[in-house]
Design a protein around this motif. Structure first.
Motif, PDB file in Angstrom:
ATOM      1  N   UNK A   9       1.132 -15.061  -2.967  1.00 20.43           N
ATOM      2  CA  UNK A   9       0.818 -14.268  -4.171  1.00 20.43           C
ATOM      3  C   UNK A   9      -0.560 -13.076  -3.818  1.00 20.43           C
ATOM      4  N   UNK A  11      -2.563 -10.264  -5.767  1.00 23.93           N
ATOM      5  CA  UNK A  11      -3.279  -9.854  -6.992  1.00 23.93           C
ATOM      6  C   UNK A  11      -3.215  -8.254  -7.073  1.00 23.93           C
ATOM      7  N   UNK A  12      -3.835  -7.803  -6.107  1.00 30.35           N
ATOM      8  CA  UNK A  12      -4.362  -6.440  -6.313  1.00 30.35           C
ATOM      9  C   UNK A  12      -3.730  -5.406  -5.528  1.00 30.35           C
ATOM     10  N   UNK A  21      -0.373  -2.545 -14.817  1.00 36.37           N
ATOM     11  CA  UNK A  21      -0.023  -2.928 -16.067  1.00 36.37           C
ATOM     12  C   UNK A  21       1.451  -2.650 -16.467  1.00 36.37           C
ATOM     13  N   UNK A  24       3.295  -5.336 -14.395  1.00 30.16           N
ATOM     14  CA  UNK A  24       3.165  -6.589 -14.749  1.00 30.16           C
ATOM     15  C   UNK A  24       3.838  -6.753 -16.277  1.00 30.16           C
ATOM     16  N   UNK A  49      14.401  -3.081 -10.938  1.00 28.07           N
ATOM     17  CA  UNK A  49      13.842  -4.392 -11.462  1.00 28.07           C
ATOM     18  C   UNK A  49      13.412  -5.255 -10.195  1.00 28.07           C
ATOM     19  N   UNK A  50      14.327  -5.213  -8.937  1.00 22.35           N
ATOM     20  CA  UNK A  50      13.953  -6.086  -8.064  1.00 22.35           C
ATOM     21  C   UNK A  50      12.557  -5.595  -7.676  1.00 22.35           C
ATOM     22  N   UNK A  53       9.848  -6.685  -9.575  1.00 21.68           N
ATOM     23  CA  UNK A  53       9.518  -8.411  -9.220  1.00 21.68           C
ATOM     24  C   UNK A  53       8.645  -8.316  -7.954  1.00 21.68           C
ATOM     25  N   UNK A  54       9.144  -7.722  -7.034  1.00 21.69           N
ATOM     26  CA  UNK A  54       8.288  -7.900  -5.953  1.00 21.69           C
ATOM     27  C   UNK A  54       6.973  -7.460  -5.897  1.00 21.69           C
ATOM     28  N   UNK A  55       6.715  -6.340  -6.661  1.00 19.64           N
ATOM     29  CA  UNK A  55       5.341  -5.850  -6.660  1.00 19.64           C
ATOM     30  C   UNK A  55       4.634  -6.751  -7.703  1.00 19.64           C
ATOM     31  N   UNK A  56       5.268  -7.318  -8.808  1.00 18.82           N
ATOM     32  CA  UNK A  56       4.701  -8.415  -9.303  1.00 18.82           C
ATOM     33  C   UNK A  56       4.071  -9.444  -8.549  1.00 18.82           C
ATOM     34  N   UNK A  57       4.558  -9.854  -7.596  1.00 18.53           N
ATOM     35  CA  UNK A  57       4.066 -10.776  -6.724  1.00 18.53           C
ATOM     36  C   UNK A  57       3.399 -10.487  -5.407  1.00 18.53           C
ATOM     37  N   UNK A  59       4.344  -8.224  -3.032  1.00 13.77           N
ATOM     38  CA  UNK A  59       5.300  -8.224  -1.924  1.00 13.77           C
ATOM     39  C   UNK A  59       5.590  -6.808  -1.778  1.00 13.77           C
TER      40      UNK A  59
END
Lengths: 382, 1133
Positions: A9, A11-12, A21, A24, A49-50, A53-57, A59
């Motif tokens: 994962x 973070x930045x 933001x 997230x 959506x996908x 999600x990937x950007x949240x992690x 990826x």
């Protein structure tokens, strides 16, 4: 957990705090993906959506942001209020920096740089739409500036609508100025490519040009210019009022300066342009204008206002090739015809181009018109 | 100064608060804005997770409210002014006129006369009503009401009509009624105004209102309800055909920043419940679209699992478009787990609309001078207010008024609010009914028979005069007459006069249902000086004239039979008195955690000597280890200190380092011996022994990351500058053995947000995010906004199997990204389950059972969440199941209110249906004791035996089990009485009759409902009512067949609905024995049937009657007689 490729994962991964933001905030319900016109009418193409999600992690997003029409249909239904178009734009910015922007958009960028418009028309021809104009109140300098925009300046079909608007302003006795040959792209085409430095330069130039004309209010024809000036220009120091022409005309009608007297006797359905509707929430004014015509019958499409289906022209898609059978406008003109209306009215040049193409392609009877054109035929001169 | 409380709102919360207050001796004004009480619960078909029939379990409470002398119900009322202060409020209530007087007999003759047809709001507009109407069949008050705004007699429609006035037999429609202002003086106010449902048409992408088969959940609920607009058939409103594919959409209007940010708390579960019901209706293709399944309550996860096993498809997705197309309704969605975009066509789509604050709440709040919170619901105080007190002293909120809540949470809070309200009262007057009995009933019976016309309801079908003539010929009948409306004021006064004049000592009223009208005639008897238990009713309306409209002569014959049965029973009735047992006005609270402290404080404040026993040397339980309380961040230390201070101020007696060694007795009279030898006599016991933190069984390497449980983290409070923190939920919860632990999601998220705000990198690993509590969903949103990362794992596998901790991270497969992720982690915080405590000997001695997870079992998950099955014992806090602080506190207050209701009265009153043992006949074989569901019969084999009246509930299962003639009897339902009813029922043409035993609570109510709904069935049945089907014995069955009954039906509640703690499982066991016996004797086994029929299943009752009739018609008289003769000499028991 063994045997599966495992990512760490990060973070930045996203450098823009506002965008980070937005990413997230998403709780992954999928309403965006399931309301995207690319998906609803053309099978699965883009999964915001996908990507989120990937950007949240941290990826890679694995999505082509240039497919997005920036129509914001996803944002209209997002229960968390995620600014998905901002995220798409951030992805574009990054791809642009990596020289991965689509060739057509890069080319448009150069055309803006060289000729002041993304289509590559000669800059010197920009004022040609004024030929044969009937606008006695057109002034060199005025408080009100009519910003015509690239496509309306050059496209023969759309020039008619621009002249109709100028004529309406005169009928209402509004003194206004235009930039003519000096008018340059609002920056939308630059923004869409993901280029930001040249955008700033262009905006500064435009702001100065408006000032020189003495304008305190700029009226735009295209909702795309409107969105640019209303939401992006202030970040670069603009302090003039921006109005879409439908807003301005509605004011004139309300103040009884513009009188609509002819007998319309027609049924009209109105299409909400994305950049005017979902971005600026201008839903009532165009309808009010159409309803002000005696005998006009306004039929609503099932998907209207927040749910209006994009014509396919937003986010720079107007410059890019979309296979004829995959154009959302094909579906939209059918929806318009289903209401039984004879006229599909709208207030965006891109929508008009796309709808007219789709009407021709599908051999339909529907007439596509700009609100200003319809009104001008019914308005009374002074 | 006042002894009264104002309760605003007559839904289940208001009703529960009113009942608790009234039982504790307060006078209650229950103000309801609509014409009837019952609220949303009355409109529901079934409740989750128990699948109880909603109205069946609510209706008894509604009639209790109506009959309680301490409660004044003001319907059509609005609170318009409040002045004064706690202890002494002056309130003005404006009551709109009903235009129908209390003399209304519910005959319904006005309805067909009314020419105005309107949508029935109760059926969410799916059914019709008239301008004069009763919103639903079981409505209380049952007086009809005129919807004056739509009536022709009034502007704006003014057109003098008066058709209803002409149709009304007892002349009780009065258009001259004027609005009334009630000026009340009350000590406290409880706001229980409930919730409203979100208008789904505000979400254009879901197309509600554009296609008739896109329904709200409430609309589906009405379709499922057997007395609803489609009579319980699930049909598509568009073409009335049966749907095959149904989709449920959750969070419609809630968890959506465009409308309401909060979670509505109940939608996941009611949608799962509805989905299961649809599966039961044979609809195989059911899909639920969800974002998080919030199955947080007791038994909820189990139900979710059951739905999955039943084939209900769960798709994690919020659809983007729902669009009617030519062939159905298209749903476009992104399956967030598979990542596929799909479009599917359904026949029907059900929208789970949000529970939102009612519009008038704003105005009410300003009238009351209380604040609303940002979410639009009433703001409650946490410290010093226990989440019940509003911002104005003396005013309390409960149920939906302070945020969406399910039924158990609402009734719990209602009781909690009652506990608080009681503290403001100066005087309490527990309801005590004294009647002077002047008439000696011991001599020869003198029976008076009153046959009611009920306007044309009975007389239009039954030849009433003929019934009266036949009644005169019945034994011991000294007086018989017919009356137009027996239950009207004039009617009951006439009965009183006749009792005196004709010296009647038994009364039979042949009219309607004893369930609705029994109390009316019992009071008439009592007023005349006759023991009210000498009344018997023959239900010749609901069970006869209403259901056999086309067969007047058969209906008349049946009415005569029913009357004869009643007379035969009446002459065998003996006067009985309600039982009074003294109450020790002291309370014992076991457990000194937050629940125990709260309960003890509340009871001590009410002036009861209260003993709090805590085994540790310090108070506070688990709360001692918490720093802050999620979701709002209340300072736990301060909160606990305040609570202990309040406890001491209230004057409770605290026994630290002590346990209860021995306890025995029954409600009102328990004796406890503590480990220090202290003996305490108490009237009520509250068990608040909490739980214990689960010990995680999880393998990880020592070193990085550090691993701790959430409680350890709260205690440590310091993370040594750790940068990356990962919270992991569901450790020890949501697995094969255990459900949701409720507290963890919001607590993890609370801390995650806090750490994130400090700039740390925080991830939370979850199955679902279950932030169902008030403000918790908002907290979740904020945490996401601030950058807390939520990783989602497979909800079907235990969390322990899905994570690996080590090498500086937590590795986990995220189902939404479809990727395995290693989350860099310095500290991993495990949100561990709360486990039940091992054993509590006091609980065992009190016969308090445990649920499948090992927590103490409540009386009823919906309406009795704080009562143990043992009367006089209550449960509070985690002892009953995992809970957060707020929930524990409100449950503790509720337990205190329930205990106070018992303690405030010097003695307890109960129905006199308590078995009596004849010591001369009884062999002390203890068979009766073995079937008693309440342990109310004690003794030793062959040595001694006794009935403990305090424990007995009067089902009669014991009497049916006894095989010694006359050794045990139960007044009101003796063998002799029931055998006489059987004989009377079968006196003529027995072979053509169906004898039906029906339990009072469900099947008899179902039979009543068939009448109310006018569902026609053949007139061959004769119903005998008992309290429980477990009262029916072999003797009765054999007698019926010997007498030549064509068929015998035993009917009762569905096993889970039994009102006597599964007593009817005895019925099932016995039935199997009887069936074997009859078969062995060569009796056609089809002639004896057992059917479970709920109070809502009028249609099912009628169906069963029809089937039995068809069976009897097929059999020849000779066949039946031949079979009857084979039974000669069969042992009766």
């Amino acid at each position: 957990m063994t045997g599966v490729q495992q990512a760490r994962l990060v973070w930045d991964a996203v450098d823009d705090p506002a965008v980070a933001e937005a990413i997230s905030l998403c709780f992954q319900c999928g309403a965006c993906t399931a309301s995207c016109p690319l998906n609803i009418f053309n099978g699965s193409r883009l999964n915001p959506r996908q990507a989120l999600r990937r950007m949240q992690l941290g990826l890679p997003a694995d999505a082509d942001p240039y497919l997005c029409m920036m129509c914001a249909a996803c944002e209209a239904v997002c229960p968390r209020g995620v600014r998905i178009t901002d995220v798409m734009h951030w992805l574009r910015r990054r791809l642009y920096q990596q020289n991965q922007a689509p060739q057509r958009l890069v080319q448009a960028l150069w055309s803006v740089y060289e000729e002041g418009n993304p289509w590559g028309y000669p800059a010197k021809d920009r004022g040609k739409w004024l030929l044969g104009i009937d606008a006695p109140t057109l002034r060199q300098k005025a408080d009100i500036l009519l910003y015509v925009g690239c496509i309306s300046s050059y496209d023969v079909r759309l020039q008619r609508a621009a002249r109709a608007l100028a004529s309406l302003l005169s009928k209402a006795g509004v003194e206004f100025a235009v930039l003519g040959e000096r008018e340059r792209c609002c920056g939308d085409a630059v923004f869409n490519a993901g280029e930001m430095d040249f955008l700033e330069e262009l905006i500064q130039e435009n702001i100065n040009a408006f000032k020189e004309k003495g304008a305190s209010t700029v009226i735009t024809i295209s909702p795309h210019c409107y969105r640019m000036m209303r939401f992006t220009y202030p970040k670069y120091g603009a302090d003039f009022t921006v109005m879409h022409y439908t807003e301005y005309l509605a004011q004139l009608v309300d103040n009884n300066r513009l009188r609509i007297n002819g007998d319309a006797n027609m049924s009209i359905t109105y299409h909400d342009p994305c950049y005017l509707g979902r971005y600026a929430r201008v839903y009532e004014e165009p309808r009010r204008l159409l309803e002000s015509m005696r005998g006009a019958r306004l039929e609503e499409m099932q998907l209207a206002r927040d749910l209006a289906l994009c014509c396919g022209g937003g986010g720079g898609r107007i410059m890019m090739e979309t296979k004829p059978e995959e154009r959302p406008s094909n579906m939209r003109v059918k929806q318009a015809a289903e209401t039984g209306a004879e006229i599909l009215a709208t207030s965006c040049p891109y929508c008009i181009i796309n709808f007219e193409d789709s009407v021709k392609l599908q051999r339909m009877q529907l007439k596509v018109m700009d609100v200003a054109e319809i009104l001008n035929s019914m308005a009374e001169g002074r | 100064m006042s002894d009264a409380v104002l309760v605003i709102g007559g839904g289940i919360a208001g009703v529960q608060a009113a009942l608790d207050l009234a039982k504790a001796g307060a006078h209650v004004y229950l103000v309801e804005s609509s014409p009837v009480i019952g609220g949303k619960m009355a409109a529901l078909d079934k409740n989750f997770p128990t699948m109880d029939c909603s109205i069946c379990i609510e209706a008894p409470k509604l009639s209790e409210v109506m009959q309680n002398k301490n409660i004044t119900v003001i319907t059509l009322g609005e609170v318009v002014e409040v002045s004064g202060e706690a202890g002494n409020f002056r309130v003005k209530v404006l009551q709109k006129p009903r235009f129908v007087t209390d003399e209304c007999t519910r005959c319904g003759d006005c309805v067909p006369a009314c020419p105005i047809i309107l949508k029935n709001e109760f059926d969410v507009g799916m059914g019709a009503r008239k301008a004069i109407y009763l919103p639903f069949d079981q409505a209380e008050p049952g007086t009809y009401v005129v919807d004056i705004n739509n009536c022709l007699n009034e502007p704006p429609n003014f057109l003098p009509c008066n058709r209803c006035v002409e149709a009304c037999g007892p002349k009780c429609i009065d258009f001259n009624m004027k609005p009334q202002v009630h000026e009340l003086n009350v000590g406290a106010i409880i706001v229980a105004t409930g919730i409203e449902l979100f208008d789904a048409s505000l979400i254009p992408e879901y197309s509600y209102g554009r296609h008739p088969d896109i329904l709200t959940a409430m609309e589906l609920e009405r379709l499922l309800q057997s007395s609803g607009p489609s009579r319980g058939e699930v049909i598509k409103p568009s073409d009335h055909s049966h749907p095959h594919r149904i989709a449920f959409i959750l969070c419609v209007g809630s968890r959506d920043r465009r409308f309401y940010n909060f979670c509505s708390r109940v939608c996941c579960m009611y949608s799962i419940k509805q989905a299961l019901q649809l599966v039961d209706h044979g609809i195989k293709d059911v899909t639920i679209f969800y974002m998080d399944i919030r199955a947080y309550g007791k038994g909820f996860d189990e139900m979710y699992e059951r739905a999955r096993r039943s084939g209900v498809r769960f798709v994690r997705s919020r659809p983007g478009r729902i669009m009617p197309n030519g062939s159905g309704i298209e749903v476009v969605y992104d399956d967030t787990v598979s990542g596929e975009l799909r479009r599917e066509v359904f026949d029907m789509v059900v929208l789970a609309t949000a529970l939102i604050p009612p519009e008038p709440l704003k105005k009410l709040a300003s009238t009351l001078g209380i604040e609303l919170a940002e979410d639009g619901f009433i703001k409650v105080r946490e410290i010093g207010g226990d989440f019940i007190a509003t911002t104005r002293p003396g005013i309390y909120a409960c149920g939906g008024a302070s945020g969406p809540k399910d039924i158990p949470d609402s009734v719990t809070e209602a009781s909690a609010a009652a506990a608080y309200a009681l503290t403001h009262l100066t005087a309490l007057n527990p309801p005590i009914e004294e009647v002077e009995e002047k008439i000696d009933a011991s001599g020869e019976p003198r029976v008076g028979v009153f046959v009611c016309h009920c306007g044309s309801n009975i007389a239009g079908v039954v030849d009433v005069k003929e019934v009266v003539a036949k009644a005169r010929e019945m034994p011991y009948v000294v007086h018989a007459e017919d009356q137009r409306f027996s239950c009207s004021g004039a009617g009951t006064r006439h009965i009183e006069e006749m009792i005196r004049e004709k010296r009647l000592n038994r009364v039979v009223v042949a009219s309607c249902s004893p369930k609705t009208h029994g109390p009316v005639f019992m009071r008439a008897c009592a007023r005349a000086g006759l023991n009210p238990y000498l009344l018997e009713m023959a239900n010749i309306r609901n069970l006869n004239s209403w259901v056999h409209k086309e067969q007047p002569s058969e209906a008349t014959a049946k009415a005569i039979d029913l009357t004869a049965m009643a007379v035969q029973k009446a002459i065998r009735l003996t006067p009985v008195k309600k039982l009074h047992t003294p109450v020790v006005q002291r309370a014992l609270v076991i457990g000194g955690g937050v629940a125990g402290i709260t309960a003890a404080t509340a009871l001590a404040r009410l002036g009861f000597e209260t003993h709090l026993v805590e085994k540790e040397n310090e108070l506070g339980g688990m709360l001692r280890f918490l720093g802050e309380i999620a979701p709002t961040g209340v300072d736990a230390k301060k909160f606990l200190a305040e609570k202990i201070e309040e406890l001491k101020r209230a004057g409770a007696i605290i026994h630290l380092g002590t346990e209860v060694r021995e306890i025995s007795g029954f409600v009102g009279n328990y004796r406890a011996t503590l480990t220090d030898g202290t003996e305490i006599d108490v009237g009520a016991v509250i068990i608040a022994t909490g739980g214990k933190p689960h010990r995680p069984e999880i393998r990880y390497e020592n070193g990085k990351p550090r691993v701790m449980t959430l409680i350890e983290y709260e205690t440590a409070g310091e993370l040594d500058g750790a940068e990356n923190i990962t919270f992991i939920g569901c450790i020890g919860s949501r697995n094969q053995k255990r459900g949701c632990s409720r507290y963890c999601c919001q607590t993890m998220i609370y801390h995650a947000l806090k750490l994130r705000s400090e700039g740390r990198k925080v991830a939370v690993v979850v199955k679902d995010v279950r932030t169902y509590s008030r403000y918790a969903e908002e907290l979740y949103r904020q945490a996401a906004h601030q950058g807390v990362r939520f990783i989602r794992v497979d909800p079907e596998k235990p969390m322990e199997e899905q994570i690996s901790i080590g090498n500086g991270g937590v590795s986990v497969h995220d189902i939404l990204a479809g990727a395995s992720i290693n989350v860099p982690t310095d500290v991993a915080v495990l949100a561990t389950a709360i486990d039940p405590i091992e054993e509590l000997s006091a609980a065992q001695q009190l016969r308090v059972s445990k649920d499948s997870e090992g927590f103490f079992l409540e009386l009823h998950p919906k309406l009795g969440p704080v009562e143990a099955i043992t009367q006089g014992v209550f449960l509070a806090g985690v002892a009953q199941g995992p809970k957060d602080v707020r929930e524990s506190v409100s449950q503790a207050l509720a337990a205190a209110a329930k205990a106070a209701a018992i303690l405030s009265s010097p003695y307890l009153e109960k129905e006199p249906f308590i078995p009596v043992i004849d010591p001369n006949k009884c062999t002390k074989c203890m068979r009766c004791a073995s079937v008693c569901p309440f342990g109310a019969i004690r003794g030793e084999l062959r040595k001694w035996i006794e009935v403990v009246p305090g424990l007995c509930q009067g089902c009669g299962a014991c009497v049916a089990e006894c095989n010694v003639e006359g050794a045990i009897t139960i007044p009101g339902f003796t063998d002799e009485q029931i055998m006489a009813q059987i004989d009377a029922a079968l006196a003529e043409n027995p072979e053509k009759k169906v004898l039906v035993f029906a339990c009072n609570w469900c099947s008899y109510a179902g039979a009543d409902l068939a009448g109310i709904l006018k569902i026609q069935y053949p007139p061959s049945s004769r119903v005998i009512r008992t309290m429980c089907s477990a009262r029916v014995s072999q003797k009765m069955i054999m007698r019926a067949f010997e007498r030549g009954a064509g068929a015998v039906l035993v009917t009762g509640c569905w096993p889970q609905d039994c009102h006597y703690n599964y007593a009817n499982l005895n019925t099932r066991k016995r039935f199997e024995r009887w069936a074997r016996l009859l078969e062995a004797k060569g009796v056609n086994p089809q002639r004896l049937q057992l059917h479970w029929i709920s109070a809502a299943e009028g249609k099912r009752f009628a169906e069963k009657m029809r089937e039995a009739h068809e069976l009897v018609e097929k059999l020849s008289v000779e066949e039946i007689r031949a079979e009857a003769s084979k039974l000669k000499g069969v042992r009766a028991a």
